[in-house]
Scaffold this motif. Structure first.
Motif, PDB file in Angstrom:
ATOM      1  N   UNK A   1      53.959  51.759  63.515  1.00  0.00           N
ATOM      2  CA  UNK A   1      54.955  52.610  63.946  1.00  0.00           C
ATOM      3  C   UNK A   1      54.131  53.956  64.802  1.00  0.00           C
ATOM      4  N   UNK A   2      54.640  54.028  65.933  1.00  0.00           N
ATOM      5  CA  UNK A   2      54.233  55.147  66.714  1.00  0.00           C
ATOM      6  C   UNK A   2      55.297  55.976  67.104  1.00  0.00           C
ATOM      7  N   UNK A   3      56.390  55.565  67.371  1.00  0.00           N
ATOM      8  CA  UNK A   3      57.491  56.182  68.164  1.00  0.00           C
ATOM      9  C   UNK A   3      58.322  56.745  67.089  1.00  0.00           C
ATOM     10  N   UNK A   4      58.938  58.109  67.458  1.00  0.00           N
ATOM     11  CA  UNK A   4      60.087  58.795  66.723  1.00  0.00           C
ATOM     12  C   UNK A   4      61.425  57.832  67.132  1.00  0.00           C
ATOM     13  N   UNK A   5      62.367  57.358  66.258  1.00  0.00           N
ATOM     14  CA  UNK A   5      63.437  56.559  66.835  1.00  0.00           C
ATOM     15  C   UNK A   5      64.545  57.367  67.176  1.00  0.00           C
ATOM     16  N   UNK A   6      64.392  57.503  68.822  1.00  0.00           N
ATOM     17  CA  UNK A   6      65.567  58.299  69.093  1.00  0.00           C
ATOM     18  C   UNK A   6      66.795  57.633  69.122  1.00  0.00           C
ATOM     19  N   UNK A   7      68.150  58.106  69.398  1.00  0.00           N
ATOM     20  CA  UNK A   7      69.318  57.355  69.107  1.00  0.00           C
ATOM     21  C   UNK A   7      69.617  56.170  70.233  1.00  0.00           C
ATOM     22  N   UNK A   8      68.890  56.122  71.144  1.00  0.00           N
ATOM     23  CA  UNK A   8      68.943  54.990  72.108  1.00  0.00           C
ATOM     24  C   UNK A   8      68.097  53.808  71.697  1.00  0.00           C
ATOM     25  N   UNK A   9      67.514  53.960  70.794  1.00  0.00           N
ATOM     26  CA  UNK A   9      66.560  52.570  70.365  1.00  0.00           C
ATOM     27  C   UNK A   9      67.602  51.558  69.793  1.00  0.00           C
ATOM     28  N   UNK A  10      67.518  50.329  70.141  1.00  0.00           N
ATOM     29  CA  UNK A  10      68.189  49.245  69.847  1.00  0.00           C
ATOM     30  C   UNK A  10      67.950  48.827  68.394  1.00  0.00           C
ATOM     31  N   UNK A  11      66.688  49.314  68.010  1.00  0.00           N
ATOM     32  CA  UNK A  11      66.141  49.029  66.503  1.00  0.00           C
ATOM     33  C   UNK A  11      67.000  49.775  65.410  1.00  0.00           C
ATOM     34  N   UNK A  12      67.565  50.879  65.831  1.00  0.00           N
ATOM     35  CA  UNK A  12      68.437  51.715  64.896  1.00  0.00           C
ATOM     36  C   UNK A  12      69.723  51.093  64.882  1.00  0.00           C
ATOM     37  N   UNK A  13      70.472  50.446  63.593  1.00  0.00           N
ATOM     38  CA  UNK A  13      71.431  49.701  63.583  1.00  0.00           C
ATOM     39  C   UNK A  13      72.751  50.616  63.946  1.00  0.00           C
ATOM     40  N   UNK A  14      72.655  51.757  63.501  1.00  0.00           N
ATOM     41  CA  UNK A  14      73.757  52.691  63.992  1.00  0.00           C
ATOM     42  C   UNK A  14      73.613  53.637  65.080  1.00  0.00           C
ATOM     43  N   UNK A  15      72.354  53.463  65.929  1.00  0.00           N
ATOM     44  CA  UNK A  15      72.070  54.429  66.867  1.00  0.00           C
ATOM     45  C   UNK A  15      72.126  56.056  66.360  1.00  0.00           C
ATOM     46  N   UNK A  16      71.828  56.119  64.971  1.00  0.00           N
ATOM     47  CA  UNK A  16      72.131  57.324  64.310  1.00  0.00           C
ATOM     48  C   UNK A  16      70.997  58.534  64.874  1.00  0.00           C
ATOM     49  N   UNK A  17      71.575  59.604  65.219  1.00  0.00           N
ATOM     50  CA  UNK A  17      71.099  60.885  65.602  1.00  0.00           C
ATOM     51  C   UNK A  17      70.408  61.529  64.686  1.00  0.00           C
TER      52      UNK A  17
END
Length: 606
Positions: free
Chosen positions: A184-200
């Protein structure tokens, strides 16, 4: 001579294709290389360039020791959680974040069956309600993969948490996105597909917002800043609260962000790019540390900003330009310097919060260098093979080797070298050749020279030229020999042995036999290319050459097939000179008298 337009066009096409190929291959290899390189730079900077932080996170850990002290499982240990919330909020914690999961249902019936006087639900609910006026609360939301939504929490808890104000979300995603190597290196911004709800909103962003820093976060978690985390055991905080240690608790928590999570050895472990836990080794660490380091990054230097894909393409193309540099040695040196400079610049900028991923340029640079070096190596090898095939019959192997290796340069001036010169000649060949057809004369000479030149080459000598039925050779140049005189004498003896075999063949064919005389003299001679810019040859000139030629002329007069000068006999040493017969001093045409020695195979028992 100028290259033909079609050849120039083909070369341009090859160069363009090579440039594109190096760029594409580098871009394919770069992501995995950049991940490893970034991890290495994190480790390097933590070890050698530590960066302290002004605002840090207080980590409270639920470890094995805590679980050993309570009777309930962790999911039902909320009386202790309520006590912790009371203690930390009363101590002035600015925000308390729980990387834990609150119940989905009320467990009053289950708990009251064992402890009738304990209201499980109301104890935790009251703890939450007492905390909120004093501290902000942020609770982790956990994704339920089976039901494809975030897990619910009991409605009463949700109602209390949703009373928070100031734009801080009480419930925030605890999800992180891992790279393809699971780290885990990156902070998951909303554009990431790995976030199921693209949460902000994430647990980290809401802790940061509660501490006064709200923005749309995006980038790399800064694993190089701050010391390795140490955690406060939950049981020690509770023990202090029970003993009335309010001042100690205030010193620990006042005005700070407090993050609670499990730090057990086998629970919720994630792969991190840096070793940031002080209590355990390695990079497989509790997930709560990812949130802690992300918050630490947000509250201090901010997340690391990587350059976009356009930079990767540009750097890969720039590295591929090394294909066009001609000199391999200089190209490798420049590539090493460029690599070192790029890595240094990348690391310096990383410490400033900017990530210039260097692997695309490094990969394309070295792909270009190695592929062009291989191409040049193959071309050089092919050219050397072509030279050998074309000119091997025109010069001696030693000269050919020097030419191929670049040791002989026609532009260089000659050098004076100590050599032993050999002259050989066929006796009475002129009168013999008058009786034979020209084709037979040439064929006989070719047979003869094929035999004797191989003996010269066998002993490291260089055949200079053929003069009718005569031959000139020298030993000691261009390749050095331990004893040019010994090599020359051994070559002369082998030449006579070869001539004896040739004569046996000629007798069997009913042809006349040949007789040969050989003269040897040792001394300085000028060795180099002699001639014009249009036609020159590698040869030896000087008095040493003239004397050797004159000595060969004495062979018939003195009755010895091999005649040596005193200089040769002296340099052969006692053992070598013992094989020679002293013949006194003899005058030579155009030269003063010199001591002369003879070698006879019959007298020597050869």
């Amino acid at each position: 001579m100028a290259a033909h337009p079609s050849a120039r066009l083909a070369a341009a096409g090859i160069n363009a294709a090579a440039l594109a190929l190096c760029t594409l291959l580098a871009l394919l290899a770069a992501p995995a290389l950049d991940q490893r390189l970034l991890d290495a730079q994190f480790a390097l900077n933590r070890a050698w360039f530590p960066q302290p932080v002004q605002t840090d996170v207080v980590l409270v850990g639920i470890d094995e020791a805590f679980l050993d002290t309570v009777e309930e499982p962790l999911t039902l240990s909320h009386r202790y959680l309520a006590a912790f919330l009371d203690a930390t909020s009363e101590a002035g914690a600015r925000v308390i974040a729980l990387d834990l999961v609150l119940p989905e249902k009320r467990f009053d019936t289950l708990i009251s069956a064992h402890e009738p006087d304990f209201d499980f639900h109301r104890t935790l609910l009251a703890g939450l309600m007492r905390t909120l006026p004093r501290s902000k609360l942020v609770l982790a939301k956990v994704w339920d993969t089976e039901r494809s939504h975030y897990r619910d929490i009991q409605l009463d808890y949700a109602a209390v948490l949703n009373t928070q104000q100031d734009g801080v979300q009480a419930l925030a995603s605890a999800l992180f996105c891992s790279d393809d190597d699971t780290r885990i290196r990156r902070y998951p911004d909303p554009g990431w597909n790995c976030l199921p709800d693209r949460s902000t909103y994430t647990l980290s962003s809401e802790i940061s917002a509660a501490m006064g820093k709200r923005q749309q976060w995006s980038g790399l978690i800064n694993y190089q800043i701050g010391p390795a985390f140490r955690y406060l055991p939950l049981q020690e905080v509770l023990r202090l609260a029970e003993r009335g240690g309010k001042e100690q608790l205030r010193a620990m928590f006042a005005g700070k962000a407090v993050l609670v999570g499990t730090v057990q050895d086998d629970t919720d472990l994630l792969n991190l790019p840096a070793a940031i836990a002080a209590w355990r080794e390695g990079r497989r660490l509790p997930g709560v540390l990812v949130h802690a380091q992300a918050v630490r990054s947000m509250l201090n230097q901010g997340l690391i900003q990587p350059l976009g894909p356009a930079w990767a393409w540009g750097m890969a193309a720039a590295g591929a330009l090394f294909w066009f540099h001609a000199a391999v040695a200089r190209k490798v040196l420049l590539a090493m310097l460029a690599s070192a400079a790029l890595l240094a610049a990348s690391n310096i900028l990383l410490r400033q919060g900017l990530w210039i991923a260097p692997s695309a340029m490094l990969a394309s640079l070295w792909l270009a260098v190695l592929s062009r070096s291989a191409d040049q190596g193959w071309r050089n090898f092919s050219e050397k093979q072509r030279l050998r095939r074309t000119f091997s019959g025109y010069v001696s192997p030693q000269v050919m080797q020097q030419i191929v290796e670049g040791g002989v340069d026609a532009r260089k001036q000659g050098a004076k070298v100590e050599v032993c010169v050999l002259f050989s000649d066929i006796r009475n060949f002129t009168s013999m050749s008058e009786l034979l057809p020209a084709e037979q004369v040439v064929a006989l000479l070719n047979r003869y020279f094929g035999r004797i030149t191989s003996m010269v080459h066998k002993h490291g000598g260089t055949v200079d030229k053929f003069i009718g039925d005569g031959m000139m050779a020298f030993f000691g140049a261009p390749n050095e020999l331990p004893s040019p005189e010994k090599a020359a004498l051994e070559a002369a003896r082998d030449m006579l042995a070869e001539l004896a075999q040739l004569n046996a063949e000629l007798r069997a064919e009913g042809k006349a036999e040949l007789a040969m005389g050989i003269g040897l003299h040792s001394g300085p001679a000028v060795i180099g290319y002699i001639g014009s810019s249009h036609r020159h040859e590698y040869t030896a000139i000087g008095d040493t050459v003239n004397v050797a030629s004159r000595l060969e002329g004495l062979c018939k007069q003195l009755g010895y097939p091999i005649i040596c000068s005193g200089a040769v006999a002296e340099r052969l040493g006692p053992d070598g000179a013992a094989m020679l017969s002293p013949l006194g001093e003899h005058g030579l045409k155009g030269h003063s008298a010199v001591p002369v020695y003879g070698w006879d195979p019959q007298a020597a028992g050869a």
